[in-house]
Write an enzyme that holds these catalytic residues in place. Structure first.
Site, PDB file in Angstrom:
ATOM      1  N   SER A  44       0.825  -1.207   0.000  1.00  0.00           N
ATOM      2  CA  SER A  44       0.000   0.000   0.000  1.00  0.00           C
ATOM      3  C   SER A  44       0.858   1.256   0.000  1.00  0.00           C
ATOM      4  CB  SER A  44      -0.939   0.009   1.204  1.00  0.00           C
ATOM      5  OG  SER A  44      -0.203  -0.057   2.418  1.00  0.00           O
ATOM      6  N   ASN A  98      -5.218  -0.163  11.262  1.00  0.00           N
ATOM      7  CA  ASN A  98      -3.990  -0.757  10.709  1.00  0.00           C
ATOM      8  C   ASN A  98      -2.909  -0.922  11.772  1.00  0.00           C
ATOM      9  OD1 ASN A  98      -2.355  -1.757   8.570  1.00  0.00           O
ATOM     10  ND2 ASN A  98      -1.329   0.216   8.429  1.00  0.00           N
ATOM     11  N   TYR A 147      -1.445   9.114  15.026  1.00  0.00           N
ATOM     12  CA  TYR A 147      -0.291   8.284  14.682  1.00  0.00           C
ATOM     13  C   TYR A 147       0.514   7.947  15.926  1.00  0.00           C
ATOM     14  CZ  TYR A 147       4.452   7.162  13.219  1.00  0.00           C
ATOM     15  OH  TYR A 147       5.688   6.565  13.089  1.00  0.00           O
ATOM     16  N   LYS A 151       0.881   4.190  17.985  1.00  0.00           N
ATOM     17  CA  LYS A 151       2.175   3.558  18.251  1.00  0.00           C
ATOM     18  C   LYS A 151       2.376   3.328  19.749  1.00  0.00           C
ATOM     19  CE  LYS A 151       4.591   3.179  14.309  1.00  0.00           C
ATOM     20  NZ  LYS A 151       5.414   2.038  13.901  1.00  0.00           N
ATOM     21  N   ASN A 176      13.507  11.381  12.834  1.00  0.00           N
ATOM     22  CA  ASN A 176      13.629  11.498  11.377  1.00  0.00           C
ATOM     23  C   ASN A 176      14.701  10.563  10.834  1.00  0.00           C
ATOM     24  OD1 ASN A 176      11.817  13.940  10.932  1.00  0.00           O
ATOM     25  ND2 ASN A 176      13.258  14.720  12.456  1.00  0.00           N
ATOM     26  N   ARG A 225      15.873  19.423  14.505  1.00  0.00           N
ATOM     27  CA  ARG A 225      15.381  18.054  14.528  1.00  0.00           C
ATOM     28  C   ARG A 225      16.540  17.068  14.517  1.00  0.00           C
ATOM     29  NH1 ARG A 225      11.689  20.468  15.941  1.00  0.00           N
ATOM     30  NH2 ARG A 225       9.561  20.549  15.110  1.00  0.00           N
TER      31      ARG A 225
END
Length: 330
Positions: A44, A98, A147, A151, A176, A225
């Site tokens: 997907s 999912n 999200y 998790k 990241n 980040r």
């Protein structure tokens, strides 16, 4: 530099989401270490050509893992998840179904097959707005998106499985991922990560890169980040297999320990590519913390892992090579 790992005998691993960016690189590392690998992916968001040569491939959903998971496997490495923060806000039901429903089915399949070791690719989004930096595993978890919430729910689920049924599990939380490894690199659609977006500008595929806010309390005013090379991330997953202990759910953050600002990334892309990268300053985005950096001390202590590819120029160089290869291939 990470100390050498030792794995006494070849093993057999079941990799969910192994056609995606991180999963494919981890599968490649497992094969290079001499192991047998089966990849399960519904394609997907992954790519069939991303599955490394030598891995067995099953096109299927994680919810149906029980069809293929059997006692011959030594462990499962779990990467199959929907992972776009913005989409999770617009379609939370997709993420609960999912990420949580799929993981629940996977744990049931593992229990039924007697496969008792799991490495879970989690996320530092479980922490939400940080109370301090660098973020440690003992910091509060308060995700700000479905999200991150899904998790975190899977992490709680895994902890219960370890306590009740003796599962040996390691969850790895990181921000990241960047860079590339051979023919495996980032190609999300739509793309939302900074480094590939800036590289799209260098390639002429995008007019300019948006800088969302330049008045943050950071050295150059732009957000900072944590970036980790995908090959370093793969190494951590292999080390986690060795560290997993029955009945324990070990959670480790992964990161370089020092972040890079948006402007540092843009300047590094300019230097590496030799191309101009126009930028447009835009208003801050809601919920963007000034600094997000993870502490990797627990990973160093428990996994024997430290990043060996922490240089931003090296990360961008690898990502640039993959981006040009992808462009040439159409």
């Amino acid at each position: 530099m990470s100390s050498p790992r030792t794995t006494p005998v070849p093993r057999k691993y079941f990799v969910t989401g192994g056609a995606g960016y991180v999963g494919s690189v981890v599968a490649a590392h497992l094969l290079e270490a001499g192991h047998e690998v089966t990849v399960l992916d519904d394609l997907s968001t992954g790519f069939r050509e991303g599955v490394p040569a030598g891995a067995d491939f099953i096109e299927g959903r994680i919810q149906d893992a029980a069809k293929w998971l059997d006692p011959s496997y030594d462990a499962v490495l779990h990467f199959a998840a929907s992972s776009q923060v913005g989409e999770s806000v617009a379609k939370p039901e997709k993420y609960w179904d999912n990420n949580v429903g799929g993981s629940m089915a996977l744990l049931a399949a593992m229990r039924s097959a007697g496969v008792r070791t799991l490495v879970f690719s989690s996320t530092a989004a479980t922490y939400g707005e940080p109370v301090s930096t660098p973020i440690t595993e003992t910091d509060p978890t308060a995700p700000t998106s479905p999200y991150g919430a899904t998790k975190l729910a899977v992490d709680h689920m895994i902890s219960g499985e370890c306590t009740a049924h003796g599962l040996a599990a390691v969850s790895l939380r990181y921000f990241n991922v960047a860079g590339a490894y051979g023919s495996c690199g980032e190609r999300h659609d739509p793309e939302s990560h900074l480094i590939p977006l800036v590289l799209q500008v260098a390639l002429g595929e995008r007019e300019a890169i948006s800088v969302f806010g330049e008045d943050y309390p950071t050295p150059d005013g732009t957000c900072v980040r944590d970036y980790i090379h995908v090959a370093d991330l793969a190494e951590a997953h292999l080390r986690a297999l060795d560290a997993a202990t029955g009945g324990e759910h070990l959670i480790c953050n992964l990161g370089n320990g020092a972040g890079f600002s948006v402007r540092e990334v843009i300047e590094t892309v300019r230097a590496v590519t030799g191309h101009p990268v126009p930028e447009v300053v835009a208003p801050r985005r809601g919920g963007d913390p000034a600094v997000l950096v993870a502490s990797a001390e627990a990973a160093r202590d428990r996994l024997g892992w430290t990043p060996s590819r922490a240089d931003l120029a090296g990360i961008v160089t690898d990502a640039w090579a993959f981006a040009r290869r992808k462009e040439n291939q159409g």
